[in-house]
Design an enzyme around this catalytic site. Sequence first.
Site, PDB file in Angstrom:
ATOM      1  N   LYS A   1      40.143  30.836  41.400  1.00  0.00           N
ATOM      2  CA  LYS A   1      39.768  31.664  42.551  1.00  0.00           C
ATOM      3  C   LYS A   1      38.523  32.506  42.254  1.00  0.00           C
ATOM      4  O   LYS A   1      37.654  32.644  43.113  1.00  0.00           O
ATOM      5  CB  LYS A   1      40.951  32.573  42.906  1.00  0.00           C
ATOM      6  CG  LYS A   1      40.830  33.251  44.248  1.00  0.00           C
ATOM      7  CD  LYS A   1      42.153  33.867  44.652  1.00  0.00           C
ATOM      8  CE  LYS A   1      42.186  34.187  46.136  1.00  0.00           C
ATOM      9  NZ  LYS A   1      41.406  35.315  46.528  1.00  0.00           N
TER      10      LYS A   1
ATOM     11  N   GLU B   1      46.823  38.825  46.962  1.00  0.00           N
ATOM     12  CA  GLU B   1      47.123  37.404  46.830  1.00  0.00           C
ATOM     13  C   GLU B   1      48.632  37.144  46.811  1.00  0.00           C
ATOM     14  O   GLU B   1      49.120  36.111  47.246  1.00  0.00           O
ATOM     15  CB  GLU B   1      46.476  36.830  45.571  1.00  0.00           C
ATOM     16  CG  GLU B   1      45.005  36.510  45.717  1.00  0.00           C
ATOM     17  CD  GLU B   1      44.080  37.708  45.640  1.00  0.00           C
ATOM     18  OE1 GLU B   1      44.541  38.858  45.793  1.00  0.00           O
ATOM     19  OE2 GLU B   1      42.872  37.494  45.429  1.00  0.00           O
TER      20      GLU B   1
ATOM     21  N   HIS C   1      45.288  34.666  40.682  1.00  0.00           N
ATOM     22  CA  HIS C   1      44.409  34.610  39.518  1.00  0.00           C
ATOM     23  C   HIS C   1      44.570  35.801  38.585  1.00  0.00           C
ATOM     24  O   HIS C   1      44.559  35.670  37.375  1.00  0.00           O
ATOM     25  CB  HIS C   1      42.951  34.497  39.985  1.00  0.00           C
ATOM     26  CG  HIS C   1      42.528  35.576  40.953  1.00  0.00           C
ATOM     27  ND1 HIS C   1      41.315  36.188  40.907  1.00  0.00           N
ATOM     28  CD2 HIS C   1      43.181  36.182  41.985  1.00  0.00           C
ATOM     29  CE1 HIS C   1      41.229  37.090  41.865  1.00  0.00           C
ATOM     30  NE2 HIS C   1      42.344  37.097  42.538  1.00  0.00           N
ATOM     31  N   ARG C   2      44.751  36.988  39.171  1.00  0.00           N
ATOM     32  CA  ARG C   2      44.816  38.174  38.301  1.00  0.00           C
ATOM     33  C   ARG C   2      46.131  38.236  37.520  1.00  0.00           C
ATOM     34  O   ARG C   2      46.174  38.782  36.415  1.00  0.00           O
ATOM     35  CB  ARG C   2      44.602  39.457  39.102  1.00  0.00           C
ATOM     36  CG  ARG C   2      43.257  39.480  39.771  1.00  0.00           C
ATOM     37  CD  ARG C   2      42.692  40.850  40.041  1.00  0.00           C
ATOM     38  NE  ARG C   2      41.478  40.679  40.813  1.00  0.00           N
ATOM     39  CZ  ARG C   2      40.309  40.275  40.304  1.00  0.00           C
ATOM     40  NH1 ARG C   2      40.196  40.037  39.018  1.00  0.00           N
ATOM     41  NH2 ARG C   2      39.267  40.108  41.088  1.00  0.00           N
TER      42      ARG C   2
ATOM     43  N   ASN D   1      42.568  31.377  50.622  1.00  0.00           N
ATOM     44  CA  ASN D   1      43.217  32.683  50.451  1.00  0.00           C
ATOM     45  C   ASN D   1      42.155  33.726  50.107  1.00  0.00           C
ATOM     46  O   ASN D   1      42.392  34.637  49.321  1.00  0.00           O
ATOM     47  CB  ASN D   1      44.281  32.603  49.341  1.00  0.00           C
ATOM     48  CG  ASN D   1      45.259  33.774  49.409  1.00  0.00           C
ATOM     49  OD1 ASN D   1      45.222  34.574  50.357  1.00  0.00           O
ATOM     50  ND2 ASN D   1      46.121  33.893  48.418  1.00  0.00           N
TER      51      ASN D   1
ATOM     52  N   ASP E   1      36.738  31.262  45.849  1.00  0.00           N
ATOM     53  CA  ASP E   1      36.513  32.201  46.952  1.00  0.00           C
ATOM     54  C   ASP E   1      35.085  32.155  47.496  1.00  0.00           C
ATOM     55  O   ASP E   1      34.861  32.402  48.687  1.00  0.00           O
ATOM     56  CB  ASP E   1      36.871  33.630  46.519  1.00  0.00           C
ATOM     57  CG  ASP E   1      38.373  33.885  46.667  1.00  0.00           C
ATOM     58  OD1 ASP E   1      39.110  32.893  46.863  1.00  0.00           O
ATOM     59  OD2 ASP E   1      38.796  35.047  46.591  1.00  0.00           O
TER      60      ASP E   1
ATOM     61  N   ASP F   1      42.163  46.415  41.647  1.00  0.00           N
ATOM     62  CA  ASP F   1      42.232  45.103  40.993  1.00  0.00           C
ATOM     63  C   ASP F   1      42.304  45.233  39.478  1.00  0.00           C
ATOM     64  O   ASP F   1      43.172  44.651  38.825  1.00  0.00           O
ATOM     65  CB  ASP F   1      41.021  44.241  41.388  1.00  0.00           C
ATOM     66  CG  ASP F   1      41.164  43.702  42.797  1.00  0.00           C
ATOM     67  OD1 ASP F   1      42.242  43.919  43.396  1.00  0.00           O
ATOM     68  OD2 ASP F   1      40.221  43.071  43.305  1.00  0.00           O
TER      69      ASP F   1
END
Length: 646
Positions: A417, A346, A391-392, A92, A49, A318
């Site tokens: 990311k 995402e 990613h999370r 993204n 990112d 998040d």
Amino acid sequence: MDTLVLPPLRTASGCVRLPGSKSISNRMLLLAALAEGATEIRDLLMADDTQVMLAALKKLGVGMTAIDDRTWRIEGCGGAFPVKAADLFMGNAGTAIRPLTAALALSGGHYRLSGVPRMHERPIGDLVDGLRQVGADVRYTGEAGFPPLEVFPATIQLGQPIRLRGDVSSQFLSALLMALPLGGQAAVIEITTELISQPYVEITLNLMARFGVKVQREGWQRFIIPAGQRYRSPGVLHVEGDASSASYFLAAGLLGGGPVRVEGVAKNSIQGDVQFAYALESLGAQIVWGENYIEARAGSKATEKIKAFDLDLNHIPDAAMTLAVCALFAEGRCVLRNIGSWRVKETDRIAAMAIELRKFGAVIEEGSDWIAVSPAPSFRRDVVVDTYDDHRMAMCFSLVALAGVPVVINDPDCVRKTFPDYFAALAEISAPVIAIDGPSASGKGTVASLVAAKLGYHYLDSGALYRLTALAAVRAGVALDDAPRVAALAATLPARFENGYVFLNADDVTDAIRTEEASAGASRVAAIAEVRAALLARQRAWRRFPGLVADGRDMGSVVFPSATVKVFLTASAEARAERRYKQLIAKGLAANMFGLLQDLQIRDERDAQRSEAPLRQCKDAHLVDTTQMGIAEAVDAVMAVVTESL
Ligand code: DC
């Protein structure tokens, strides 16, 4: 597609140095680019990112230099990008496309912004509506309300308040706030709905202030940017550690016993996600707030399930994902509320989370902006988790392995990311470690490498690092008792281990480090505290999935004190001298039994008597005496201990 098989994890403890915050990194990069003067940004996040933002700014003509891999110097362009027409690919990265769209719309150029297919499904209409109210010419080239976008030069009028919705993403407000000072006039933004994720707006205001632009705020409804302000570089800035990334390790501290310490964030952080620690506290974690760290451990009864919870998580959207996975470990139904923004991240994170949590047998209820998790009484093994290029999803589901079950993560590389080294960092606090300590020539090297091969684990021969240090010192003409210089060599040792061979730079030194002279040198440098400290992080970095067998003198006591299994492997001095004698004779080398025995006894004495990490059997180590054993028997004896504990 790649997959990662996480082994069952029993415990987590240790320390993690966090990568830089994504939210802070991308905001600082943009503000530094828009400012007058050059800014040096330290501890910048190096991940997909931020690469997106750096690449876009470079294309826009912003000067930049990498001073090292985490420090960048950005030459501010004083509010006007030098390049007036460009096509920008934003991947993204929401934290890149939104603020850049706003800044470019006020920049008097012609730009196109696009991203990956998912980016073209993530709404941006509220921001475009806001920009159009001041006369900006922003057009959709695909579906209305979503990227890709095309921006044209326009006359900007900031006379009227801009009316903006705040209930889809706070990034629209952040983007406008950061861009409006470019107009040079006073500007007002009025939020027409509830404003979600307010702490992220606070990050924006905080960073704008550091670049010299003050915003007056009336509650969370009205934001006023007084006229006549320009961004000016503050010189040098540090990026805090990423508080959202911290959530996985703090949760690991709760689920895996802990303590787990994350370095780079603390109470005075400007990131709202540090509040995650309070949420974790309500699940039963014990939290310690340090000067530059947060630490989490399980409550007093480590075997207890975590407390069920019902929380409004609007302020930490998040980090909240981490709590959804923690819910699998809870004693009852858990509810995560006010998380509607998950739908436009995402991936649709509420939908994705529901599908994946169900794979573990949990009963899931979901609404437009909430999810409830009723965990199954026990964990399913070998579940294959899909990660949705998010990613999370990958990071939070890795925590399930702490239930002591293997978990398969599809496309683990999606962590690029924001945290390319995530799994290495997780392994450093949780991968199983078999620590085998013992005196010289006890056979622990042979036994340890065979045990590693049987388990499919990595193998660390820590003695080789001390031998390499001594050899490097001899080659560089550094005296072995010159502590600072030997330690400096140890810290930057250009060593490589490949298929049983050991290299120093390009030199094969496999045999050179095994001579009696190298052994004596190693024993001397190993007594130097600075040398041991310089080699510590390097040894810990060997702890990788699926696990590690490490042999040495202080594997169980200092390097891996929380090792899953500790073995003290020894044999009588006579038996060890005889083994060494036979080895040397077999190699066709001259050997003297009495001399060997004496040397061994001197080294034993030095290794055991030194003040730094002396050789001793840890209280929790299993004793394996191989005086009467052959290699195969010794391996079996260690494997018996290991299989009992894994
Ligand atoms: O295990 P070895 O013989 O290769 O070790 C070489 C020397 O390094 C020995 O004198 C002890 C020292 N050493 C140490 O102090 N700590 C370790 N973890 C490993 C080796």
